[in-house]
Design a protein around this motif. Sequence first.
Motif, short mmCIF file in Angstrom:
data_model
loop_
_atom_site.label_atom_id
_atom_site.label_comp_id
_atom_site.label_asym_id
_atom_site.label_seq_id
_atom_site.Cartn_x
_atom_site.Cartn_y
_atom_site.Cartn_z
N CYS A 60 0.71 -1.26 -0.06
CA CYS A 60 0.09 0.12 0.12
C CYS A 60 0.84 1.41 -0.13
CB CYS A 60 -1.00 -0.09 1.22
SG CYS A 60 -0.15 0.55 2.72
N LEU A 61 2.14 1.30 0.65
CA LEU A 61 3.13 2.35 0.46
C LEU A 61 2.70 3.53 1.47
CD1 LEU A 61 4.21 2.39 -3.10
CD2 LEU A 61 5.13 1.04 -1.24
N ILE A 62 1.42 3.34 2.38
CA ILE A 62 0.98 4.25 3.29
C ILE A 62 0.83 3.92 4.73
CG2 ILE A 62 -0.10 5.77 1.42
CD1 ILE A 62 -2.73 4.25 2.37
N GLY A 63 1.58 2.80 4.93
CA GLY A 63 1.38 2.19 6.41
C GLY A 63 0.01 1.67 6.88
N ALA A 64 -0.83 1.25 5.69
CA ALA A 64 -1.98 0.81 6.24
C ALA A 64 -2.19 -0.90 6.05
CB ALA A 64 -3.13 1.13 5.29
N CYS A 65 -1.14 -1.54 5.56
CA CYS A 65 -1.28 -3.07 5.33
C CYS A 65 -0.02 -3.62 6.34
CB CYS A 65 -0.99 -3.33 3.86
SG CYS A 65 0.76 -3.05 3.27
N GLN A 66 0.30 -4.67 6.05
CA GLN A 66 1.56 -5.60 7.03
C GLN A 66 2.67 -5.79 6.27
OE1 GLN A 66 1.22 -5.28 10.53
NE2 GLN A 66 -0.60 -4.09 9.87
N ASP A 67 2.82 -5.22 4.99
CA ASP A 67 3.78 -5.86 4.05
C ASP A 67 5.09 -5.51 4.02
OD1 ASP A 67 3.47 -7.93 1.78
OD2 ASP A 67 4.05 -6.25 0.47
N CYS A 68 5.38 -4.23 4.72
CA CYS A 68 6.67 -3.74 4.67
C CYS A 68 7.41 -3.87 6.13
CB CYS A 68 6.63 -2.39 3.98
SG CYS A 68 5.94 -1.12 5.20
N TRP A 69 6.77 -4.61 7.05
CA TRP A 69 7.71 -4.72 8.26
C TRP A 69 8.91 -5.34 8.04
CZ3 TRP A 69 6.37 -2.34 12.55
CH2 TRP A 69 5.02 -2.24 12.74
N ILE A 70 10.13 -4.64 8.50
CA ILE A 70 11.64 -5.28 8.45
C ILE A 70 12.11 -5.00 9.91
CG2 ILE A 70 11.75 -5.05 6.26
CD1 ILE A 70 13.60 -2.66 6.98
N ARG A 71 13.21 -5.52 10.31
CA ARG A 71 13.72 -5.42 11.62
C ARG A 71 15.02 -4.88 11.44
NH1 ARG A 71 11.19 -8.27 15.58
NH2 ARG A 71 9.78 -9.88 14.91
N THR A 72 15.49 -4.23 12.70
CA THR A 72 16.63 -3.45 12.64
C THR A 72 17.89 -4.73 13.35
OG1 THR A 72 16.31 -2.77 14.95
CG2 THR A 72 16.05 -1.41 13.23
N GLU A 73 19.13 -4.60 13.22
CA GLU A 73 19.80 -5.52 13.84
C GLU A 73 19.72 -5.62 15.42
OE1 GLU A 73 23.98 -4.89 13.17
OE2 GLU A 73 23.92 -5.49 11.01
N ASP A 74 19.23 -4.99 16.13
CA ASP A 74 18.85 -5.21 17.43
C ASP A 74 17.47 -5.90 17.72
OD1 ASP A 74 16.92 -3.01 17.28
OD2 ASP A 74 18.15 -1.63 18.63
N GLY A 75 16.78 -5.86 16.76
CA GLY A 75 15.57 -6.83 16.62
C GLY A 75 14.30 -5.84 16.68
N ALA A 76 14.31 -4.73 16.72
CA ALA A 76 13.23 -3.78 16.62
C ALA A 76 12.56 -3.90 15.48
CB ALA A 76 13.69 -2.33 16.92
N ARG A 77 11.13 -4.13 15.23
CA ARG A 77 10.43 -3.88 13.80
C ARG A 77 10.35 -2.67 13.49
NH1 ARG A 77 5.82 -7.94 13.01
NH2 ARG A 77 4.52 -5.98 13.17
N LEU A 78 10.32 -2.30 12.39
CA LEU A 78 9.90 -0.97 11.87
C LEU A 78 8.95 -1.14 10.39
CD1 LEU A 78 11.88 0.12 9.39
CD2 LEU A 78 13.36 0.30 11.27
N ARG A 79 8.02 -0.19 10.14
CA ARG A 79 7.32 -0.37 9.08
C ARG A 79 8.24 0.67 8.01
NH1 ARG A 79 1.13 -0.62 8.72
NH2 ARG A 79 1.10 -1.26 10.77
N ALA A 80 8.69 -0.04 6.91
CA ALA A 80 9.68 0.51 5.82
C ALA A 80 9.00 1.84 5.27
CB ALA A 80 10.42 -0.55 5.02
N CYS A 81 7.71 1.55 4.92
CA CYS A 81 6.91 2.65 4.10
C CYS A 81 6.80 3.86 4.88
CB CYS A 81 5.91 2.14 3.57
SG CYS A 81 4.30 2.01 4.79
N SER A 82 6.78 3.87 6.24
CA SER A 82 6.50 5.13 6.91
C SER A 82 7.47 5.59 7.89
CB SER A 82 5.29 5.04 7.69
OG SER A 82 5.13 3.84 8.43
#
Length: 118
Positions: free
Chosen positions: A61-83
Motif C-alpha cells: 500500500c506504501l502508506i502504512g495501512a497494510c502489513q507488507d513492509c515490516w522489517i527489523r533492525t539488527e537489535d531486533g526492533a520492528r519498523l514499517r519501512a514505508c513510513s
Amino acid sequence: MPYDEAQLVRLAEADRAPVLFTLDGAPASALEGDTVLTAILTQRRMLRVSDFSGEPRAGFCLIGACQDCWIRTEDGARLRACSTAIEAGMRLLTHAVVNAKAETEAGADADRRHGGQA
C-alpha cells in the motif's frame, strides 16, 4: 531479473544529502528524506520475502495501512519501512536474513538440547 538490482531508479531530487546505513550487514546509502522502503528499493528489487509464500515483496500500500513492509533492525526492533524515515547509522535486516538467523539459532538450540546430536 536478479534481486540485487534496484527496483526504484531516482530521477529527481538527487541533490539531497547522503545518509549512510547498513543493509543486511553491507554498507548502503540513501538520501535525506527517503523512507526506509525507498532507501532499500533503490539498492535492490525486493524489501523482504513473504512469510506465507516465500515470494519476494516490495511493499504493497506504501502508506502504512497494510502489513507488507515490516522489517527489523539488527537489535531486533520492528519498523514499517514505508513510513519510517531513513536515519544515518541505521542497521537494517531484510526478513530473509532475519529468518535465516532465527533458523540457525533454532538449530543450535536443538543441538544443545540433544547433547550436540541431531
